[in-house]
Write a protein that holds these residues in place. Sequence first.
Motif, PDB file in Angstrom:
ATOM      1  N   ASP A 125       0.746  -1.074   0.351  1.00  0.00           N
ATOM      2  CA  ASP A 125       0.152   0.018   0.324  1.00  0.00           C
ATOM      3  C   ASP A 125       0.791   1.426  -0.151  1.00  0.00           C
ATOM      4  OD1 ASP A 125      -2.239  -1.158  -0.256  1.00  0.00           O
ATOM      5  OD2 ASP A 125      -2.486  -1.443   1.851  1.00  0.00           O
ATOM      6  N   SER A 205      -9.765   3.606   8.119  1.00  0.00           N
ATOM      7  CA  SER A 205      -7.916   3.088   6.940  1.00  0.00           C
ATOM      8  C   SER A 205      -7.029   3.854   6.437  1.00  0.00           C
ATOM      9  CB  SER A 205      -7.649   1.831   7.488  1.00  0.00           C
ATOM     10  OG  SER A 205      -6.041   1.949   6.804  1.00  0.00           O
ATOM     11  N   GLN A 206      -7.133   3.216   5.177  1.00  0.00           N
ATOM     12  CA  GLN A 206      -6.778   4.071   3.489  1.00  0.00           C
ATOM     13  C   GLN A 206      -7.794   5.025   3.270  1.00  0.00           C
ATOM     14  OE1 GLN A 206      -6.524   0.228   1.033  1.00  0.00           O
ATOM     15  NE2 GLN A 206      -7.116   2.084   0.021  1.00  0.00           N
ATOM     16  N   HIS A 382      -2.753   3.398   8.422  1.00  0.00           N
ATOM     17  CA  HIS A 382      -2.138   1.767   7.777  1.00  0.00           C
ATOM     18  C   HIS A 382      -1.060   0.796   8.819  1.00  0.00           C
ATOM     19  CE1 HIS A 382      -2.948   1.815   3.063  1.00  0.00           C
ATOM     20  NE2 HIS A 382      -2.734   3.706   3.435  1.00  0.00           N
ATOM     21  N   ASN A 383      -1.212  -0.135   8.744  1.00  0.00           N
ATOM     22  CA  ASN A 383      -0.436  -1.643   9.226  1.00  0.00           C
ATOM     23  C   ASN A 383      -1.358  -0.535  10.999  1.00  0.00           C
ATOM     24  OD1 ASN A 383       0.601  -1.710   7.618  1.00  0.00           O
ATOM     25  ND2 ASN A 383       2.067  -1.017   7.654  1.00  0.00           N
TER      26      ASN A 383
END
Length: 415
Positions: A125, A205-206, A382-383
Amino acid sequence: MMPIDKEKLIKRFVSYVTIDTESDPESNTTPSTEKQWVLAHKLVEELKEMGMSNVTIDDNAYIMATLPSNVDYDVPAIGFISHFDTTPDFTGKDVKPQIIENYDGKDIILNAEEDIVLSPAYFEDLLQYKGQTIITTDGTTLLGADDKAGITEIMEAMKYLLAHPEIEHGDIKVGFTPDEEIGRGAHKFDVEKFGAEWAYTMDGSQIGELEYENFNAAGAVVTIKGKIVHPGYAKGKMVNSMYIAQDYINSLPRLETPEHTSDREGFFHLYQMNGKVEETKLQYIIRDHDKEHFEARKAIMQQVANDLNEQLEQIAITVDVKDQYFNMREHIEPVMHIVDIAKEAMETLGIQPLIKPIRGGTDGSQLSFMGLPCPNIFAGGHNFHGRYEYVPVESMMKAVQVIVTVAELTAKRYI
């Protein structure tokens, strides 16, 4: 296109993530850790300073504020909610953010000394954000974009609306909560006091994520009893609970675990195990979007225990299952216009909406069941929950614009 001050947004975000707000599932207080009060009080002062109305913080650190309507017709009050705690899964103490400008698409060295690298070869990503500004950790802590990115975006959006009274909107409610990461973020949220007809959690998230369904969730504690005797004289007498625990673990579907599932596939997740000969405890979470499958998973855990107990000819294994939260979809579908407004806001801003189920839970799930329908919008990170967490600044800026546009579109619908 509305201009968002990039440097001020970064400064605000960094000021939040460098405050340790890790929550504690073993605590019985709300908030679960005293250190969450530090950021909570800071947010209250900032809300007051920027000119928000009815700014309150209660005895459990739930923060609420209002941006009053600036139109002379009735518009439903809407809300935006984020949580200020960070997960206990990974340390949030002494966070040292790194700001990577004009990301070149290559490996990012988080920590040269410990050889910790954020690589697009593993985290693909990253390549979506080539040329953008990315904020990362230094590899020794999480970042805290979950959900301090959401808080930053709500604060910046309110500041923008206060500075631009020409943008018409109804009452906008802001809510910041503790302890979301340990499943208690909405437990003491006063929906009636909040006063919104619907709300959005800024906790996705994204960029582009828009979610209105989530897992049904339960926790399970499996307790295995054994017998301890001197190992030199143990034949026919010792019962090693850890071996029985191994049999229990292997009796559950091996491929129905987080690392083997995606999309709407549910799972069993063994996240902690503590054992000695005499007693072993296994701690699981159970997740499934489908209610029937969810109930079946809970039944499977008990059936495995029953079968092993029968083989052992004694009650050696007990299973204690407790529901945690449920799929909010059933409470969102009757009011799908609230999802449509968020979708239209993204499309207006040139963002491709990514409508998909949440493989987790948010405050919005519980709030929806408490009478406050609450879809989830991207915050940009992210993550989450680990050392490789990062957030593109441009995604946060877009999230600010989405909040402002949702407020504007809601008002236009009710002219």
